[in-house]
Scaffold this active site. Structure first.
Site, short mmCIF file in Angstrom:
data_model
loop_
_atom_site.label_atom_id
_atom_site.label_comp_id
_atom_site.label_asym_id
_atom_site.label_seq_id
_atom_site.Cartn_x
_atom_site.Cartn_y
_atom_site.Cartn_z
N SER A 189 2.53 2.52 -2.89
CA SER A 189 2.38 2.73 -4.10
C SER A 189 3.76 2.60 -4.93
CB SER A 189 2.17 4.42 -4.32
OG SER A 189 0.95 4.75 -3.81
N SER A 190 4.05 1.07 -4.98
CA SER A 190 5.02 1.04 -5.64
C SER A 190 4.84 0.94 -7.00
CB SER A 190 5.56 -0.51 -5.27
OG SER A 190 4.50 -1.50 -5.39
N SER A 191 3.71 0.72 -7.68
CA SER A 191 3.47 0.60 -9.11
C SER A 191 3.80 2.09 -9.38
CB SER A 191 2.04 0.09 -9.44
OG SER A 191 0.97 1.04 -8.75
N ASP A 206 -1.04 9.24 -6.19
CA ASP A 206 0.25 8.43 -6.04
C ASP A 206 1.53 8.81 -6.76
OD1 ASP A 206 -1.51 7.01 -4.31
OD2 ASP A 206 -1.38 5.29 -5.59
N GLY A 215 0.88 -1.34 0.04
CA GLY A 215 -0.18 -0.04 0.16
C GLY A 215 0.89 1.24 0.08
#
Ligand code: GLA
Length: 397
Positions: A125-127, A171, A123
């Site tokens: 925000s690695s993407s 994000d 959760g």
């Protein structure tokens, strides 16, 4: 990872997979959202900070029009033709990367290597960090002249079209535009960012992030359903977005579920402004109360919490010296933030460990976080790199 370590890891990984040196490497941070949750896709307010955990991307142009990408976390090489980029299997990491490259339309083929010290699926925000790191690196190596805002929007578009998830802009904006010592007051209606002071450390207060280890997937259906319910509530009220709705309008919604969803969003926008004001005055107790209120609203009205997240917040509430806590990000698992006096940190963690042990849950992960800088180019490490300092801070060249 320090800036120097990140640059070295990127260069070494690149050399190992592709041979030779990358031309540039960029680090883009993950984020935690202080408050303003599930508001961005209804053109509302949020208050994220970038954190000093990063996705790092090293890139080199190619003489042909192939796109090749490797991740330190995966075996093998992903390959595609630059002129035929299409979404691959749902949930695959290459989608995020290919979507950004497709959005930027670079003039040359590319070799990209990805490494990270930002955990995926927590959760944080690695993407988005991957999208912004890829976008920044490709923009730089090809001299495309895109601004950080534009790169953030290309990242969001990649998430929406290639990854198939209808997210807002929070994000990517946090990752691209974060500032050390500041939170970003993000207005998703006009896509503006106002950096506001965020230095609880100066008052002996720390912000911790607890990865509950309850797995969450934005690609699972819950997020999409909330996105649609919020849009349905706005349509029922006859407004372009819930940003336009007043608290009293919401109570007139006939559908009880839509009423709850809209109530959360409208009140949450108000809480963002309250927190900005209180944080500016150093009133951390007031900030903390707003965090608890946000969590209750996300749990009861928006229904995106998870038993592990509720437990973290309950333990926080029962620990002396903790000032506030809430789930952060999309919810359904993932992470919670805890704002607490430094002296309370050990007590809180001990109590939470005990609660987890009683439940028989896999151990949580904990880290303190501070507001860090957004995406930045890493100094070329072959020539000494950046000694110390988090990637993204002090590592600019
Ligand atoms: C995810 C999305 C964001 C935002 C949050 C919830 O992180 O990517 O755009 O909607 O959930 O606030």
């Amino acid at each position: 990872m320090t800036g120097g370590e990140a640059a070295r890891a990127a260069r070494d990984g690149f050399a190992d997979r592709f041979g030779g040196e990358p031309e540039v490497a960029w680090a883009a941070p993950g984020r935690v959202n202080v408050i303003g949750e599930h508001t961005d896709y209804q053109l509302g307010l949020s208050l994220p900070i970038a954190i000093d955990r990063h996705v790092v991307v090293a890139v080199r142009r190619r003489a042909d029009r192939r796109l090749r990408a490797c991740s330190a976390a995966m075996p093998g090489t992903e390959e595609a033709d630059l002129d035929g980029l299409r979404p691959g299997p749902r949930g695959h990491w290459f989608n995020y990367l290919a979507g950004v490259v497709a959005g930027l339309r670079p003039p040359a083929g590319l070799d990209l290597f990805v490494t990270a010290d930002l955990p995926a699926g927590a959760g944080l925000s690695s993407s988005a960090a991957l999208e912004v790191a890829v976008g920044s690196a490709v923009n730089d190596v090809c001299g495309l002249g895109r601004t950080p805002q534009e790169i953030a929007l290309v990242g969001q578009a990649a998430e929406n079209t290639f990854a198939g998830v209808s997210t807002g802009i929070m994000d990517q904006f946090a990752s691209a535009l974060g500032q050390a010592g500041r939170a970003l007051l993000l207005d998703s209606r006009d896509r503006t960012v106002v950096p506001v002071p965020w230095r609880p450390e100066e008052a002996g207060v720390v912000l911790g992030v607890v990865d509950s280890r309850a797995s969450r997937q934005v690609t699972g259906g819950g997020y999409q359903r909330r996105f649609e319910e919020a849009a349905a509530a706005a349509a029922a009220l006859g407004v372009r977005s819930l940003r336009e709705a007043a608290a009293a309008d919401v109570e007139r919604l006939q559908d009880p579920v839509l009423r709850l969803r809209a109530r959360h969003i409208v009140r949450e926008n108000g809480r963002v402004l309250d927190v900005v004001e209180a944080a500016g005055r150093g009133e951390w107790a007031v900030v903390g109360q707003a965090l608890y209120a946000s969590h209750r609203s996300l749990a009861d009205d928006y229904e995106v919490s998870h038993p592990a997240l509720d437990r973290i917040v309950a333990v926080a509430q029962a620990t002396d010296g903790v000032v506030g806590a809430r789930l952060t990000g999309a919810g359904f698992g993932g992470s919670a933030i805890v704002l607490m006096e430094t002296l309370a940190e050990e007590d809180f963690l001990a109590a939470l460990r005990e609660a987890y042990a009683v439940e028989g849950w896999a151990p949580f992960q904990y880290a303190r976080v501070r507001a860090a800088a957004g995406a930045s180019r890493l100094a070329p490490c072959g020539r000494g790199g950046a000694p110390g300092g988090a990637a993204g801070e002090g590592a600019r060249d």
